[in-house]
Design a protein around this motif. Structure first.
Motif, PDB file in Angstrom:
ATOM      1  N   GLN A 123       7.740  -6.463  11.517  1.00 51.96           N
ATOM      2  CA  GLN A 123       8.429  -7.501  10.751  1.00 51.96           C
ATOM      3  C   GLN A 123       8.215  -7.155   9.278  1.00 51.96           C
ATOM      4  OE1 GLN A 123       7.212 -11.491  11.752  1.00 51.96           O
ATOM      5  NE2 GLN A 123       9.194 -12.332  11.195  1.00 51.96           N
ATOM      6  N   PHE A 124       9.157  -6.393   8.695  1.00 52.96           N
ATOM      7  CA  PHE A 124       8.949  -5.862   7.351  1.00 52.96           C
ATOM      8  C   PHE A 124      10.288  -5.534   6.686  1.00 52.96           C
ATOM      9  CE2 PHE A 124       8.338  -2.357  10.458  1.00 52.96           C
ATOM     10  CZ  PHE A 124       9.448  -1.587  10.166  1.00 52.96           C
ATOM     11  N   ASN A 125      10.227  -5.332   5.392  1.00 52.46           N
ATOM     12  CA  ASN A 125      11.301  -4.752   4.580  1.00 52.46           C
ATOM     13  C   ASN A 125      10.701  -3.602   3.778  1.00 52.46           C
ATOM     14  OD1 ASN A 125      13.371  -6.604   5.286  1.00 52.46           O
ATOM     15  ND2 ASN A 125      12.421  -8.126   3.928  1.00 52.46           N
ATOM     16  N   LEU A 143       5.644  -0.030   3.834  1.00 57.96           N
ATOM     17  CA  LEU A 143       6.533  -1.049   4.400  1.00 57.96           C
ATOM     18  C   LEU A 143       5.960  -2.424   4.062  1.00 57.96           C
ATOM     19  CD1 LEU A 143       7.056   0.736   7.818  1.00 57.96           C
ATOM     20  CD2 LEU A 143       8.736   0.552   5.959  1.00 57.96           C
ATOM     21  N   ASN A 144       6.800  -3.276   3.560  1.00 61.27           N
ATOM     22  CA  ASN A 144       6.374  -4.560   3.027  1.00 61.27           C
ATOM     23  C   ASN A 144       6.421  -5.614   4.129  1.00 61.27           C
ATOM     24  OD1 ASN A 144       5.597  -6.523   1.252  1.00 61.27           O
ATOM     25  ND2 ASN A 144       7.666  -6.882   0.464  1.00 61.27           N
ATOM     26  N   GLY A 145       5.285  -5.827   4.794  1.00 64.15           N
ATOM     27  CA  GLY A 145       5.220  -6.799   5.875  1.00 64.15           C
ATOM     28  C   GLY A 145       4.193  -6.345   6.907  1.00 64.15           C
ATOM     29  N   THR A 146       4.549  -6.437   8.172  1.00 65.17           N
ATOM     30  CA  THR A 146       3.631  -6.077   9.252  1.00 65.17           C
ATOM     31  C   THR A 146       4.268  -5.048  10.173  1.00 65.17           C
ATOM     32  OG1 THR A 146       2.583  -8.266   9.244  1.00 65.17           O
ATOM     33  CG2 THR A 146       2.330  -6.944  11.231  1.00 65.17           C
ATOM     34  N   VAL A 147       3.553  -3.944  10.391  1.00 67.87           N
ATOM     35  CA  VAL A 147       3.965  -2.944  11.375  1.00 67.87           C
ATOM     36  C   VAL A 147       3.252  -3.248  12.686  1.00 67.87           C
ATOM     37  CG1 VAL A 147       3.914  -0.494  11.995  1.00 67.87           C
ATOM     38  CG2 VAL A 147       4.418  -1.177   9.639  1.00 67.87           C
ATOM     39  N   GLN A 148       4.026  -3.462  13.742  1.00 66.58           N
ATOM     40  CA  GLN A 148       3.461  -3.807  15.047  1.00 66.58           C
ATOM     41  C   GLN A 148       3.313  -2.604  15.967  1.00 66.58           C
ATOM     42  OE1 GLN A 148       2.325  -6.665  16.228  1.00 66.58           O
ATOM     43  NE2 GLN A 148       3.036  -8.194  14.772  1.00 66.58           N
ATOM     44  N   ASP A 149       4.177  -1.579  15.812  1.00 64.35           N
ATOM     45  CA  ASP A 149       4.099  -0.433  16.710  1.00 64.35           C
ATOM     46  C   ASP A 149       4.640   0.817  16.024  1.00 64.35           C
ATOM     47  OD1 ASP A 149       3.357   0.850  19.018  1.00 64.35           O
ATOM     48  OD2 ASP A 149       5.026   0.133  20.230  1.00 64.35           O
ATOM     49  N   LEU A 150       4.153   1.963  16.497  1.00 63.13           N
ATOM     50  CA  LEU A 150       4.588   3.277  16.023  1.00 63.13           C
ATOM     51  C   LEU A 150       4.936   4.132  17.239  1.00 63.13           C
ATOM     52  CD1 LEU A 150       1.612   3.802  13.547  1.00 63.13           C
ATOM     53  CD2 LEU A 150       3.982   3.396  12.833  1.00 63.13           C
TER      54      LEU A 150
END
Length: 597
Positions: free
Chosen positions: A303-305, A284-291
């Motif tokens: 916040q990603f694409n 994922l291109n950006g930031t993963v904040q939670d799973l």
């Protein structure tokens, strides 16, 4: 749950270093400051959290009393006052203060079991009134000065050169033991995520290079062994911050803003295997904040694409086992939190629409479609939890001058639970995490708390329920933000930007033993009795005819026995002292105080 949580006191503007005014800092030690005439600067001058709050309190009280002598005081009393202030000065520099091993709340202690005197007790001792100090210890050791009824006290006060209000201000309240332990040397940065395993290993992730001096690159494991614990790396780690951890079917998943593990490109999300970190799809291109795991699938938010060409995911996506897939909704802002709410997945963050539908910072997803949750919220949402089957969310304390912080969803509408708390207008104060631990709600963030009821606390607070009122009380105190709290057995891991809790050096991560800050009787009682009570040897527990969970706590809140019983039995003999016994059976509860002589 009631409609409000009361503080009846003060919560204040803080920075990430938890600065506060001199008044606020000293109010946390002794609320008698409200009766003093103080310079205006005490209310506005910000100071950093002192390393020893008791010593700081006594030092500032001493300075104030020296420069504010009653105009009508006789010279003989002035001399006594000055001599006692000299003694107070030496006392506060000695740091030989009483320790609170009795209660899990702040309380005066006139003389503790190690013969450490409180400040007023030491002044009595040093002025020849040792017998009076011992009388108070024997009869009202945990009382505030104005409540002490002992012959001779009034005369001693009259001859001391101080007023009763001044002496009451000198006398500190002593906080409960922190019950907090370091995890070796901790980390050299900030911890954003903690994931305990079933085998004793603890995974920690965030923005740090080393753990206890070993290079780990933003993620590490805390391993148990025969020689104790050890921090070690987890593969090559990552080249940037890790914000989220989850274990799915015993596989560890990490999410963050990284783009590589070692020399291997890896975008935003990865899985740990025997071969090290491997990418999930194209990442994922950006930031993963939670799973979060929901309905048999792994979801990611942030916040990603998607990194390759095609329809962007726009901050929320699902892993289908081979690739990340679009869920048909474009979210116009970052998603910080995912919460599995049973038949729906809740999304919290800083967004206003999903594919043009107004949702205002919180939304629900049932696996196919998105929907609003009431009319939404004005604050950014950072935490979501259910407590007593009520949906709660945490976030910014203030948004556009409106008090938010902790919100409850009821009757299809949102309301703040902090209506009657007094906070300063500072949007940097945030509830970052909510967690239910042993049927109690804990909240963490960059919060500093000075209540009229309950304990002082910063970083981690507890929600306390009584028959009359609900309120927050301090659970522990840290010198900076606590981003995550994670329960394990009968304790809590805490991670964040902090370095210290009181004088204990932690460096980003530590272990909090679970403590009881209040014992409230249940409305659904069992008919369990303990006798003889008090006891010189054994105590028999009667009234158990089916499976019952038993917990026994020492009076300072430490869990010392935890087991299941199916019949009446003798309790294990304990060292002399007062204990709290809690019994749980089919939704009912009994709380007993038991005393071993």
């Amino acid at each position: 749950m009631k409609n409000k949580i009361l503080s009846l006191g003060f919560c204040f503007t803080i920075t990430l270093a938890f600065s506060a005014s001199k008044y606020e800092t000293m109010y946390a030690v002794n609320k008698q400051i409200v009766y003093q005439q103080l310079p205006a600067s005490w209310y506005t001058e910000e100071i950093s959290t002192p390393s020893n709050a008791i010593a700081y309190h006594l030092s500032e009280v001493e300075k104030h009393l020296r420069s504010n002598v009653p105009a009508t005081i006789p010279f003989s009393l002035y001399q006594k006052r000055n001599a006692l202030l000299n003694i107070l000065h030496d006392y506060q520099e000695s740091l030989a203060f009483p320790e609170n091993h009795y209660f899990s709340f702040q309380t005066p202690i006139f003389i503790d079991e190690h013969n450490h005197y409180c400040a007023v007790g030491w002044l009595m001792h040093s002025s020849g009134a040792e017998d009076l100090a011992r009388k108070i210890q024997a009869s009202q050791n945990m009382a505030y000065l104005k409540n002490i009824q002992v012959d001779g006290l009034e005369q001693w006060v009259a001859n001391s050169g101080f007023t009763t209000d001044e002496l009451a201000w000198i006398q500190p309240g002593y906080p409960p033991p922190a019950n907090l332990s370091p995890m070796l040397g901790g980390v050299d940065g900030t911890v954003y995520a903690i994931e305990p395993s079933n085998f004793g290993t603890v995974y920690a992730a965030g923005a740090f290079s080393t753990a206890d001096g070993s290079t780990v690159n933003n993620i590490a494991q805390y391993l148990p062994g025969f020689a104790g614990y050890l921090w070690t790396n987890l593969g090559d780690g990552f080249n940037n911050t890790v914000y989220a951890l989850d274990r799915i079917e015993n596989e560890l998943i990490a999410g963050g803003s990284f783009t590589a593990s070692g020399s291997t490109p890896m975008f935003g999300v990865a899985k740990y295997t025997d071969a090290g970190w491997v990418t999930l799809g194209n990442g994922l291109n950006g930031t993963v904040q939670d799973l979060e795991w929901f309905n048999g699938s792994l979801y990611a938010a942030g916040q990603f694409n998607k990194p390759e060409t095609g329809t962007p995911f726009c901050n929320f996506t699902r892993w289908n086992g081979t690739s990340w897939e679009s869920l048909g909704g474009t979210i116009n802002g970052p998603v910080y939190k995912l919460y599995n709410d049973g038949n729906r997945l809740l999304l919290g963050g800083s967004f206003s629409t999903i594919s043009g539908v107004t949702v205002s910072n919180i939304a629900a997803f049932d696996g196919n479609t998105f929907s609003a949750v009431g009319s939404g919220l004005t604050m950014q949402v950072r935490a979501i939890e259910r407590f007593n089957n009520e949906l709660l969310v945490g976030g910014e304390l203030y948004h556009n001058n409106q008090l938010c912080g902790l919100m409850k969803f009821e009757n299809d509408s949102w309301s703040t639970l902090l209506t009657d708390m007094q906070f300063s207008l500072d949007s940097s104060n945030v509830f970052y995490d909510l967690d239910v631990i042993n049927n109690r709600l804990l909240a963490s963030g960059n919060l500093q708390f000075f209540p009229m009821m309950g304990n002082f606390g910063s970083g981690v607070l507890e929600f306390v329920m009584t028959d009359q009122i609900d309120y927050f009380s301090g659970y522990s105190s840290f010198d900076s933000t606590v981003f995550v709290i994670e329960p394990f057995l009968d304790g809590i891991y805490a991670g964040g930007q902090f370095k210290f809790s009181f004088n204990t050096e932690l460096n980003g991560i530590g272990v909090l033993e679970d403590v009881i800050t209040s014992v409230q009787p249940s409305n659904q009682l069992l008919n369990i009795k303990a006798f003889p009570n008090p006891s010189d040897g054994y105590i028999f527990l009667d009234g158990i005819s089916e499976e019952t969970e038993i917990k026994i706590y020492s009076i300072d809140g430490k869990l010392i026995e935890h087991y299941t019983a199916n019949q009446n039995h003798l309790l294990k003999t304990q060292p002399s002292g007062l204990y709290i016994l809690q019994a749980f059976q089919m939704g009912k509860q009994e709380t007993l105080k038991i005393l071993f002589n």
